[in-house]
Design an enzyme around this catalytic site. Structure first.
Site, PDB file in Angstrom:
ATOM      1  N   ASN A 177      17.525 -25.141   0.039  1.00  0.00           N
ATOM      2  CA  ASN A 177      18.873 -24.572   0.002  1.00  0.00           C
ATOM      3  C   ASN A 177      19.320 -24.301   1.434  1.00  0.00           C
ATOM      4  O   ASN A 177      18.531 -23.879   2.283  1.00  0.00           O
ATOM      5  CB  ASN A 177      18.885 -23.260  -0.791  1.00  0.00           C
ATOM      6  CG  ASN A 177      20.254 -22.607  -0.770  1.00  0.00           C
ATOM      7  OD1 ASN A 177      21.176 -23.045  -1.454  1.00  0.00           O
ATOM      8  ND2 ASN A 177      20.407 -21.565   0.038  1.00  0.00           N
ATOM      9  N   TYR A 181      24.657 -17.303   6.150  1.00  0.00           N
ATOM     10  CA  TYR A 181      24.555 -15.853   6.078  1.00  0.00           C
ATOM     11  C   TYR A 181      24.486 -15.308   7.502  1.00  0.00           C
ATOM     12  O   TYR A 181      23.638 -15.722   8.291  1.00  0.00           O
ATOM     13  CB  TYR A 181      23.289 -15.424   5.317  1.00  0.00           C
ATOM     14  CG  TYR A 181      22.968 -16.281   4.109  1.00  0.00           C
ATOM     15  CD1 TYR A 181      23.801 -16.274   2.993  1.00  0.00           C
ATOM     16  CD2 TYR A 181      21.836 -17.107   4.080  1.00  0.00           C
ATOM     17  CE1 TYR A 181      23.517 -17.055   1.879  1.00  0.00           C
ATOM     18  CE2 TYR A 181      21.544 -17.886   2.981  1.00  0.00           C
ATOM     19  CZ  TYR A 181      22.389 -17.857   1.878  1.00  0.00           C
ATOM     20  OH  TYR A 181      22.106 -18.641   0.785  1.00  0.00           O
ATOM     21  N   ARG A 182      25.357 -14.389   7.823  1.00  0.00           N
ATOM     22  CA  ARG A 182      25.400 -13.856   9.193  1.00  0.00           C
ATOM     23  C   ARG A 182      24.057 -13.237   9.572  1.00  0.00           C
ATOM     24  O   ARG A 182      23.305 -12.767   8.707  1.00  0.00           O
ATOM     25  CB  ARG A 182      26.508 -12.824   9.318  1.00  0.00           C
ATOM     26  CG  ARG A 182      26.159 -11.489   8.680  1.00  0.00           C
ATOM     27  CD  ARG A 182      27.313 -10.533   8.665  1.00  0.00           C
ATOM     28  NE  ARG A 182      26.893  -9.185   8.323  1.00  0.00           N
ATOM     29  CZ  ARG A 182      27.585  -8.370   7.552  1.00  0.00           C
ATOM     30  NH1 ARG A 182      28.735  -8.753   7.035  1.00  0.00           N
ATOM     31  NH2 ARG A 182      27.136  -7.154   7.309  1.00  0.00           N
ATOM     32  N   TRP A 195      21.600 -11.450   3.214  1.00  0.00           N
ATOM     33  CA  TRP A 195      21.635 -12.159   1.935  1.00  0.00           C
ATOM     34  C   TRP A 195      22.390 -11.327   0.907  1.00  0.00           C
ATOM     35  O   TRP A 195      21.943 -10.241   0.530  1.00  0.00           O
ATOM     36  CB  TRP A 195      20.220 -12.383   1.409  1.00  0.00           C
ATOM     37  CG  TRP A 195      19.546 -13.591   1.947  1.00  0.00           C
ATOM     38  CD1 TRP A 195      20.088 -14.808   2.179  1.00  0.00           C
ATOM     39  CD2 TRP A 195      18.160 -13.692   2.309  1.00  0.00           C
ATOM     40  NE1 TRP A 195      19.135 -15.676   2.657  1.00  0.00           N
ATOM     41  CE2 TRP A 195      17.948 -15.015   2.751  1.00  0.00           C
ATOM     42  CE3 TRP A 195      17.087 -12.810   2.294  1.00  0.00           C
ATOM     43  CZ2 TRP A 195      16.709 -15.463   3.167  1.00  0.00           C
ATOM     44  CZ3 TRP A 195      15.851 -13.253   2.712  1.00  0.00           C
ATOM     45  CH2 TRP A 195      15.672 -14.579   3.146  1.00  0.00           C
ATOM     46  N   GLU A 241      22.087 -28.781  -0.590  1.00  0.00           N
ATOM     47  CA  GLU A 241      23.134 -29.026   0.398  1.00  0.00           C
ATOM     48  C   GLU A 241      22.875 -30.281   1.216  1.00  0.00           C
ATOM     49  O   GLU A 241      23.827 -30.937   1.676  1.00  0.00           O
ATOM     50  CB  GLU A 241      23.275 -27.809   1.316  1.00  0.00           C
ATOM     51  CG  GLU A 241      23.997 -26.628   0.701  1.00  0.00           C
ATOM     52  CD  GLU A 241      23.161 -25.859  -0.324  1.00  0.00           C
ATOM     53  OE1 GLU A 241      23.733 -25.031  -1.059  1.00  0.00           O
ATOM     54  OE2 GLU A 241      21.926 -26.094  -0.394  1.00  0.00           O
ATOM     55  N   ASP A 290      34.501  -8.153   9.192  1.00  0.00           N
ATOM     56  CA  ASP A 290      34.340  -9.288   8.281  1.00  0.00           C
ATOM     57  C   ASP A 290      35.653 -10.007   7.988  1.00  0.00           C
ATOM     58  O   ASP A 290      36.720  -9.620   8.458  1.00  0.00           O
ATOM     59  CB  ASP A 290      33.696  -8.817   6.974  1.00  0.00           C
ATOM     60  CG  ASP A 290      32.534  -9.701   6.565  1.00  0.00           C
ATOM     61  OD1 ASP A 290      32.710 -10.937   6.571  1.00  0.00           O
ATOM     62  OD2 ASP A 290      31.469  -9.171   6.244  1.00  0.00           O
TER      63      ASP A 290
END
Length: 491
Positions: A177, A181-182, A195, A241, A290
């Site tokens: 996968n 994610y920052r 996550w 992906e 964000d």
């Protein structure tokens, strides 16, 4: 031909006049973010991709706003229109075409075989040597301070890697996968791993944590635009992906095994961070400015320990800035809206089109139009959306009739304000919401609203005649068209 890497994309952007090279020295501490924010909010020709060539304290240039317009996201995915990709997906996965059924003739079934064979052509190709491993740093040489990691907003908890492709292996299916994610940088060798509970990376981690085992991870930064976009896409776990990136670029993505962990990464990445997450280890992460336009609160998240950094000799560091929309992520989100519409239509064939306004930061508002055939259909579609994949996080759902241009928000507002009786047409429910939604009483859970803005009839308790919309006689419209210049108007 597909791009090999981010450099090919940069070259195209420069050729198209879509790139600005900034040669003045800039600081990764807030300054790059302020420049990027101003440019990303410009309209038309002023909104460009930015290549900051001299970054204070780092040998690596920073690429920002690369996908920050519809034109550039289409160029990145090598299409004239994002709907082209949706049509390709529908052509391959539509059950009615792939599996014609017992009533179909033998020729109908044979015609489907090439489509099935095409799927195998998208699987990643593993190579032994890759540009992303031209430089290999391990042990005390692992030093994140050498990378031009951005601090984007004044109250951010620190510097954040904002365009990482986090590669983890499903412990059951062994499918890799890739999620975005920052990652907050804590020191030279550790970061946070942000996550969200709904994401595949978190699901993998929960499995390892329950087993008390260390989870190996690799984080790629930069690469072919197709894999960068794919890492943001809401794919089902069974479709990796890497495969989806191969589908987008119409040829396999090359991947390479890491040096210190058992994970494969895109071979054409600019940087790769290899390492692990220990079960149960948490550290305060955030706050972070964000994509909602607000700071997300600090919370405890897993810690990523880096065992190796590999990179190209002349690596470029891609980054993205999020904040009050519009920003670059708005166009990545628009790509998802158009690309995955055909899949939504497979589970909800009532839906003719969909729009997720940028101002709603995508998880907050979904507008759809339907061809209404029976009473209550609008409310049925509202509940279908709340029960479909990541659309479960939608806070507002608006359903309109088929003659409404749902991409014209003025028209949608007009229809809602005139068609809706709040007592009859509004659905209020509780359910899961995006973790970043600060309005809900508890994180990730709260109220939702569905608005049925379709025309109503007797079957829905409306006993009066529904009024006709005002429209001019077509003959008069044609007459005025023909005489328009006679009235003294130029166009």
């Amino acid at each position: 031909m597909a791009y090999e890497n981010i450099r090919d994309f940069i070259a195209l952007l420069e050729k198209q006049g879509e790139l600005i090279r900034i040669k003045a020295e800039v600081d990764a501490e807030l300054e790059i973010a302020e420049v990027t924010d101003r440019v990303s909010k410009q309209k038309g020709v002023e909104n460009k991709a930015l290549l900051f060539e001299r970054v204070k304290g780092s040998a690596f240039p920073v690429l920002a706003n690369a996908f920050g317009s519809l034109k550039r996201i289409c160029s990145a995915l090598e299409v004239e229109s994002l709907d082209e990709i949706g049509r390709r997906i529908k052509d391959i996965v539509d059950p009615a075409s792939l599996f014609p059924g017992p009533g179909a003739g033998i020729m109908d079934k044979l015609q489907m075989l090439p489509k099935l064979a095409d799927l195998a052509n998208f699987f990643p190709k593993t190579v032994k040597k890759a540009p992303c491993q031209e430089i290999v740093l391990t042990g005390e040489h692992v030093d994140l301070s050498k990378l031009p990691v951005l601090r984007c907003w004044p109250a951010d908890g620190g510097r954040f890697i904002t365009l990482p492709m986090v590669c983890s292996v499903d412990p059951v299916t062994k499918i890799t996968n890739v999620g975005m994610y920052r990652m907050q940088v804590y020191d030279h060798q550790t970061t946070g791993m942000h996550w969200h509970k709904h994401k595949d990376g978190a699901r993998h981690y929960q499995h390892y944590e329950a087993a008390g085992k260390r989870m190996e991870i690799a984080v790629a930064i930069g690469g072919d635009p197709a894999i960068i976009y794919a890492s943001t896409a809401p794919l089902p776990p069974a479709i990796g992906e890497f495969i989806f990136a191969g589908f987008l670029r119409k040829r396999p993505l090359e991947v390479v095994p890491c040096k210190t962990v058992d994970v494969r990464v895109p071979a054409e990445a600019e940087f790769v961070l290899e390492g692990f997450v220990d079960p149960g280890e948490r550290r305060l992460e955030g706050p972070f400015g964000d994509h909602t336009g607000y700071y997300s609160e600090a919370a405890e998240y897993p810690v990523f320990h880096i065992t190796a950094i590999t990179h190209r000799k002349d690596a470029i560091y891609p980054a993205t800035l999020v904040g009050r929309p519009p920003q670059e992520d708005a166009y990545l989100g628009k790509a998802t809206e158009r690309i995955f519409l055909p899949l939504l239509q497979m589970v909800a064939p009532d839906i003719l089109d969909m729009d997720m306004p940028i101002e709603g930061v995508f998880h907050n508002n979904v507008i759809v139009k339907i061809r209404k055939r029976y009473p209550g259909q609008g409310k049925k579609v509202i509940h279908t959306i709340w029960g479909t994949g990541m659309l479960m996080l939608s806070k507002f759902v608006i359903v309109c009739d088929e003659d409404v241009d749902i991409h014209d928000y003025s028209e949608v507002t007009w229809k809602v304000m005139n068609h809706v009786d709040p007592q009859r047409d509004v659905v209020i429910a509780d359910g899961p919401l995006d973790i970043l939604d600060h309005s809900c009483p508890q994180m990730g859970f709260g109220g939702k609203m569905g608005i049925d803005a379709t025309r109503k009839g007797p079957g829905e308790g409306f006993m009066r005649p529904w009024p006709d919309e005002i429209k001019m006689d077509p003959q008069i419209q044609r007459k005025v068209d023909e005489r328009w210049k006679e009235y003294g108007f130029r166009s």
